[in-house]
Scaffold this active site. Structure first.
Site, PDB file in Angstrom:
ATOM      1  CB  THR A 201     -26.018 -12.648  52.621  1.00 25.57           C
ATOM      2  OG1 THR A 201     -27.115 -13.429  52.136  1.00 25.57           O
ATOM      3  CG2 THR A 201     -25.060 -13.558  53.384  1.00 25.57           C
ATOM      4  CB  THR A 202     -23.193  -8.251  52.232  1.00 21.58           C
ATOM      5  OG1 THR A 202     -22.826  -9.196  51.220  1.00 21.58           O
ATOM      6  CG2 THR A 202     -22.001  -7.381  52.561  1.00 21.58           C
TER       7      THR A 202
ATOM      8  CE1 TYR B 218     -28.763 -13.950  47.743  1.00 19.04           C
ATOM      9  CE2 TYR B 218     -29.604 -12.664  49.581  1.00 19.04           C
ATOM     10  CZ  TYR B 218     -28.556 -13.268  48.934  1.00 19.04           C
ATOM     11  OH  TYR B 218     -27.294 -13.199  49.464  1.00 19.04           O
TER      12      TYR B 218
ATOM     13  CE  LYS C  18     -27.548 -10.732  46.141  1.00 22.13           C
ATOM     14  NZ  LYS C  18     -26.756 -11.931  46.472  1.00 22.13           N
TER      15      LYS C  18
ATOM     16  CB  SER D 251     -25.954 -15.945  45.413  1.00 22.74           C
ATOM     17  OG  SER D 251     -26.154 -14.563  45.289  1.00 22.74           O
TER      18      SER D 251
ATOM     19  N   GLY E 180     -24.454 -13.505  41.436  1.00 28.72           N
ATOM     20  CA  GLY E 180     -24.089 -13.199  42.811  1.00 28.72           C
ATOM     21  C   GLY E 180     -22.874 -13.912  43.359  1.00 28.72           C
TER      22      GLY E 180
ATOM     23  CG  ASP F 145     -18.791 -10.807  44.543  1.00 36.08           C
ATOM     24  OD1 ASP F 145     -19.965 -11.187  44.374  1.00 36.08           O
ATOM     25  OD2 ASP F 145     -18.485  -9.927  45.356  1.00 36.08           O
ATOM     26  CD  GLU F 146     -16.179 -16.393  44.496  1.00 38.36           C
ATOM     27  OE1 GLU F 146     -16.390 -17.334  45.278  1.00 38.36           O
ATOM     28  OE2 GLU F 146     -16.578 -15.223  44.702  1.00 38.36           O
TER      29      GLU F 146
ATOM     30  CB  SER G 188     -19.860  -8.615  49.762  1.00 37.48           C
ATOM     31  OG  SER G 188     -18.934  -9.645  49.437  1.00 37.48           O
TER      32      SER G 188
END
Length: 305
Positions: free
Chosen positions: A51-52, A143, A173, A175, A197, A199-200, A216
């Site tokens: 995606t990134t 993913y 993965k 997310s 996946g 990050d925060e 990312s």
């Protein structure tokens, strides 16, 4: 990466795709990119063409060229290069999977097509089995990113089915913000790598036993996230929470500006000094030059750089 025994762990940067000013891929920037990740962010694993990396906006030929260059430049410097091979076309995904194996990638991963979606969990398993069959000797990761794909099956249920059907399957993965589903994956399927996946929310995922993380922000905040993981592993939760909150405050600042992937690419260029170029349409960055000082000031205030 050995086919059996070794586990993916730690931080994995989901790389941006360097482009020229007219949005052609820029392979020449990848060597500098890899060196920056290793030397400045202490990152040893990458997830490319996802995606990134705007993988779905790239042609099959472009994705092959990028996979080859990432593998070439990472050799001897990094541990693992995971190549995302997901496409809307099954034949294209299998083509990319076979190519990843031939060019020396360490693992492959795929999303499922999201325009014509699988009608059942069994259909999803059949699709994943087909993709994995094109590179049977490479570790294979699903993913899961339902926010973008609309495919919302519970992953702990998926793992029970792929375990019996895909010999090369090694993990997911993950997310998504559903930490209950994630926790069940970790606790019930210890043989698989569960890579978080979002990050925060990394600290929360670590508490549930995440083996590693793909994201990312690890491109330019990898060292700081590594410090958080180290603090967690040492049992210093106060320090880990402080770092996670600082990272969240920065992301809230970015999201409140209405920014997304295109602007994150600009932030990476600014922080790293690597000319990554623009994103490819329909992505378009609204960041202006005078935003750069605001970003740097915010990151300095939060002790992120």
């Amino acid at each position: 990466m050995a086919f059996a025994g070794k586990r993916l762990k730690g931080l994995i940067a989901a790389t941006f795709t360097p482009m020229t000013s007219n949005s052609d891929i820029n392979l020449a920037a990848i060597e500098q990119y890899v060196d920056y990740l290793v030397q400045k962010q202490h990152i040893r694993n990458i997830f490319v063409n996802g995606t990134t990396g705007e993988g779905m906006s790239l042609s099959v030929h472009e994705r092959k060229s990028l996979a080859e260059e990432w593998v070439k430049q990472a050799r001897g410097k990094m541990n693992d290069v995971i190549v995302h091979v997901g496409c809307l076309s099954l034949s294209d995904s299998k083509d990319l999977a076979a190519h990843a194996a031939s060019c020396g990638a360490d693992a492959i991963s795929t999303v499922c097509p999201s325009f014509l979606k699988p009608s059942s969990l069994d259909a999803l398993v059949l699709y994943l089995k087909e993709v994995a069959s094109a590179a049977p000797n490479l570790p294979f990761y699903y993913y899961h990113i339902p926010r973008l794909t609309g495919i919302t099956y519970q992953i702990y249920e998926l793992l029970g089915k792929v375990k019996k059907n895909i010999p090369s399957f090694r993990g997911v993965k993950f997310s998504d913000v559903n930490l209950m589903d994630f926790s069940l994956c970790v606790s019930e399927y210890k043989e698989f790598d569960c890579l978080y996946g979002v990050d925060e929310q990394l600290l929360g995922a670590l508490a549930f036993g995440a083996h590693g993380a793909v994201g990312s922000t690890y491109n330019y905040l990898g060292k700081k996230n590594g410090d958080m993981m180290a603090a967690f592993e040492e049992g210093n939760l106060q320090k880990a929470r402080k770092i996670q909150c600082s990272l969240q405050e920065f992301l809230i600042f970015v999201f409140d500006m209405g920014w997304g992937l295109a602007e994150f690419k600009d932030i990476m260029s600014q922080v790293s000094g690597i000319p990554l170029g623009p994103s490819r349409l329909p992505l378009y960055s609204s960041m202006k030059f005078d935003h750069h000082d605001n970003i740097k000031t915010k990151m300095l205030k939060l002790d992120l750089i």
